[in-house]
Design an enzyme around this catalytic site. Structure first.
Site, short mmCIF file in Angstrom:
data_model
loop_
_atom_site.label_atom_id
_atom_site.label_comp_id
_atom_site.label_asym_id
_atom_site.label_seq_id
_atom_site.Cartn_x
_atom_site.Cartn_y
_atom_site.Cartn_z
N LYS A 100 -17.54 -0.80 10.64
CA LYS A 100 -16.67 -1.90 10.23
C LYS A 100 -15.21 -1.47 10.45
CE LYS A 100 -14.19 -3.14 6.88
NZ LYS A 100 -13.12 -3.88 7.58
N GLY A 129 -8.91 5.72 5.23
CA GLY A 129 -8.03 4.64 4.75
C GLY A 129 -7.22 5.14 3.58
N SER A 130 -6.85 4.21 2.71
CA SER A 130 -5.95 4.58 1.61
C SER A 130 -6.71 5.24 0.45
CB SER A 130 -5.23 3.33 1.11
OG SER A 130 -6.18 2.43 0.61
N GLY A 151 -10.47 4.45 -1.05
CA GLY A 151 -11.40 5.59 -0.98
C GLY A 151 -12.01 5.93 -2.32
N GLU A 163 -11.31 10.32 4.28
CA GLU A 163 -10.01 10.81 4.77
C GLU A 163 -8.97 9.79 4.35
OE1 GLU A 163 -9.02 13.53 5.80
OE2 GLU A 163 -10.95 14.47 6.20
N GLN A 222 2.90 -4.86 5.44
CA GLN A 222 3.38 -3.48 5.53
C GLN A 222 4.90 -3.46 5.62
OE1 GLN A 222 1.43 -0.44 5.45
NE2 GLN A 222 3.52 0.28 5.12
N GLU A 226 2.87 7.33 -0.92
CA GLU A 226 2.81 7.12 0.53
C GLU A 226 3.39 5.75 0.86
OE1 GLU A 226 -1.01 6.32 2.50
OE2 GLU A 226 -0.48 7.88 3.94
P1 NAD Z 1 -7.21 0.53 3.61
O1 NAD Z 1 -7.72 1.48 2.59
O2 NAD Z 1 -6.52 -0.70 3.16
O3 NAD Z 1 -8.40 0.03 4.55
C1 NAD Z 1 -9.22 0.95 5.25
C2 NAD Z 1 -10.55 0.27 5.54
O4 NAD Z 1 -11.22 0.04 4.30
C3 NAD Z 1 -10.43 -1.08 6.23
O5 NAD Z 1 -11.45 -1.23 7.18
C4 NAD Z 1 -10.63 -2.05 5.07
O6 NAD Z 1 -11.12 -3.31 5.49
C5 NAD Z 1 -11.66 -1.31 4.25
N1 NAD Z 1 -11.74 -1.73 2.84
C6 NAD Z 1 -10.79 -2.32 2.09
N2 NAD Z 1 -11.25 -2.56 0.85
C7 NAD Z 1 -12.52 -2.10 0.81
C8 NAD Z 1 -13.52 -2.04 -0.22
N3 NAD Z 1 -13.30 -2.53 -1.44
N4 NAD Z 1 -14.71 -1.49 0.09
C9 NAD Z 1 -14.95 -0.99 1.30
N5 NAD Z 1 -14.04 -1.03 2.32
C10 NAD Z 1 -12.84 -1.57 2.07
O7 NAD Z 1 -6.27 1.39 4.60
P2 NAD Z 1 -5.42 0.87 5.85
O8 NAD Z 1 -4.24 0.11 5.36
O9 NAD Z 1 -6.31 0.22 6.86
O10 NAD Z 1 -4.96 2.26 6.49
C11 NAD Z 1 -3.85 2.97 6.05
C12 NAD Z 1 -4.29 4.13 5.17
O11 NAD Z 1 -5.19 4.95 5.89
C13 NAD Z 1 -3.13 5.05 4.79
O12 NAD Z 1 -3.25 5.41 3.45
C14 NAD Z 1 -3.34 6.26 5.69
O13 NAD Z 1 -2.77 7.45 5.22
C15 NAD Z 1 -4.82 6.32 5.76
N6 NAD Z 1 -5.26 7.09 6.93
C16 NAD Z 1 -5.80 8.33 6.72
C17 NAD Z 1 -6.20 9.11 7.80
C18 NAD Z 1 -6.82 10.46 7.60
O14 NAD Z 1 -7.55 10.90 8.47
N7 NAD Z 1 -6.57 11.13 6.48
C19 NAD Z 1 -6.06 8.62 9.11
C20 NAD Z 1 -5.49 7.35 9.27
C21 NAD Z 1 -5.11 6.60 8.18
#
Ligand code: NAD
Length: 478
Positions: free
Chosen positions: A170, A223-224, A228, A247, A328, A379
């Site tokens: 996804k 993701g965030s 997570g 991550e 953003q 962040e």
């Molecule tokens: P996000 O957490 O908003 O979304 C990430 C993913 O999770 C998306 O596909 C989203 O649709 C999904 N998601 C959202 N709510 C969910 C839920 N309740 N259950 C399951 N899935 C859900 O993050 P974003 O805005 O897409 O990305 C930015 C973040 O990602 C930043 O915090 C960044 O630091 C982090 N990031 C980390 C790494 C790493 O490897 N450490 C790499 C890239 C980005």
């Protein structure tokens, strides 16, 4: 209309969402399917049906499929880079670089198919042998962010397939086209139907659905932190419990010492803080600078910032593309206000008008930042960095480690003693000496500590910790 990919074929969805170019919001890239719980069920069923066959498939076949995908990804890197930059907003050079990275990752894991082995150990009991082997985890749910829309899906999918797992991916709703292309390329490279499925859609529906689904054995998430945390809790509460790998975010320090080469320090800070519009988990958002070089560093960095060209991601000569979306951009602007209210001094961070309607913003540098300010602790995920003045190396190290995150940490110094000490004592998963905090290799482990990561490392041979499960077999000669 870009459909989901379930059981080897495109599958029509009842709903769709427009994918819009952040450099030009009049440019609609396409309508992308918005999957439902029923679509997810179909994808999980397809993956489960394919799992026994794929787990037993010859490693030569797995190698050949990944190698074919790598070849196509590399051959089409300019086209894929353009797709990526158009939907995400990083510059064309960065987009092509990321597409190339996806090809390299695929190629690496093609080789890894052939390198997987086990261990044999003597037993403590006479006449008994012990074999330790690795088996596929099963069906993996992958949830990915928008900021590396082809590299992150690639570095999750490639090891999963190499070690015999089936996948439901996804991608983020903001940038699904790159992931769609990747899945198309892999399926055409010869994957049996059902091995790799794509269900696009909302995190709260498809993502959450994966976490709760009894047909999924593990979740790999990037993701965030907030998302997570909920996913980890959901994986433990699920029936059966799921293996999980997270991550997440960063607030990465880049230390500049008095003895640093000023040019190296400024180039690393400029790249680490602002390239890719600062939308990198490894971005250098805290620049921790000792007082002897502080003023020269700030003057030289500000000068370099002024020379950056901010504009359409696809235009020649653009150094920094747009912010990914209005949400953003609003978050970045809120943090600029917060920083000023907290007493930091702001340079840049202006909204910019260009020929096309896009989310353009100049890079922002705060000075007079203290590490207890919100702009130093949270962040922001935009082209915003803060300079924190410190007395000496010891204070710099203490400030660098005084954060809830621990992804990447960098230092600019010509002192072997300080470089060695920083490598040993920085509380981060990755440490960079005279290099930007962002920018990593694909054949070595990637990941962090504290709130930045949870579970096994990604990338390189270390990726097998997550994508395999260990079996210990005892044999007594009969
Ligand atoms: P996000 O957490 O908003 O979304 C990430 C993913 O999770 C998306 O596909 C989203 O649709 C999904 N998601 C959202 N709510 C969910 C839920 N309740 N259950 C399951 N899935 C859900 O993050 P974003 O805005 O897409 O990305 C930015 C973040 O990602 C930043 O915090 C960044 O630091 C982090 N990031 C980390 C790494 C790493 O490897 N450490 C790499 C890239 C980005």
């Amino acid at each position: 209309m870009y459909q989901n990919f379930i059981g080897g074929r495109m599958t029509a969805a009842s709903d769709a969402v427009a994918n819009v170019n952040p450099s030009n919001t009049d440019d609609v890239i396409g309508e992308f399917a918005r999957g439902t719980a029923a679509d997810l069920d179909m994808a999980v069923s397809a993956a489960r049906a394919a799992a026994p066959g794929w787990a037993r498939s010859a490693v030569q076949d797995r190698h050949d499929i990944l190698a074919r995908a790598a070849t196509e990804l590399l051959a089409r890197r300019e086209e894929l880079g353009r797709i990526l930059s158009r939907e995400e907003g990083k510059t064309l050079g960065e987009g092509i670089g990321e597409a190339t990275r996806a090809a390299q990752v695929m190629d690496f894991f093609a080789g890894e198919c052939l390198r997987t082995g086990g261990e044999m150990m003597p037993s403590t009991r006479p006449g008994v042998g012990v074999e330790i082997s690795r088996e596929p985890l099963g069906v993996i749910g992958m949830i990915t962010p928008w900021n590396f829309p082809i590299a992150i899906p690639a570095w999750k999918i490639a090891p999963a397939l190499a070690w015999g797992n089936c996948v439901v991916l996804k991608p983020a709703e903001l940038a699904p086209h790159s992931a769609w292309m990747l899945v198309d390329i892999l399926n055409r490279a010869g994957l049996p139907e059902g091995v790799l499925n794509l269900v696009m859609g909302k995190g709260s529906v498809v993502g959450q659905g994966m976490v709760e689904h009894s047909g999924i054995d593990g979740i790999s998430f990037t993701g965030s932190v907030a998302t997570g945390r909920g996913i980890a809790a959901g994986c433990v509460a699920a029936q059966p419990m799921k293996k999980v790998q997270l991550e997440m975010g960063g607030k990465n320090p880049f230390v500049v010492l008095d003895d640093a080469d000023l040019e190296v320090a400024v180039n690393c800070a400029l790249n680490g803080a602002f390239f890719s519009t600062g939308q990198r988990c490894t971005a250098s958002s805290r620049l921790i600078v000792t007082e002897g070089i502080h003023d020269r560093f700030v003057a030289a960095l500000t000068e370099q910032m002024r020379g950056l060209k901010i504009g359409d991601a696809l235009a020649q000569n653009t150094d920094i593309g747009p912010v990914v979306d209005p949400g953003q951009l609003a978050q970045n602007r809120d943090y600029l206000e917060i920083g000023v209210r907290e007493g930091a001094r702001l340079m840049g961070g202006d909204l910019l008008k260009r020929n096309t309607p896009g989310h353009f913003m100049s890079p922002a540098l705060f000075t007079d930042v203290t590490n207890d300010m919100r702009i130093a602790r949270e962040e922001i995920f935009g082209p915003v960095a803060g300079v924190i003045r410190v007395r000496d190396y010891d204070e710099a190290l203490a400030v660098a480690n005084d954060t809830e995150f621990g992804l990447s940490a960098g230092i600019a110094t010509t002192s072997l003693r300080h470089a060695s000490d920083f490598k040993r004592n920085a509380e981060a998963g990755m440490v960079m000496v005279n290099l930007p905090t962002a920018g990593v290799d694909y054949h070595v482990p990637f990941g962090g500590r504290k709130a930045s990561s949870y579970g096994a490392r990604e990338q390189g041979a270390y990726a097998r910790e997550f994508y395999t499960t260990v079996k210990t077999a005892y044999t007594k000669a009969g």
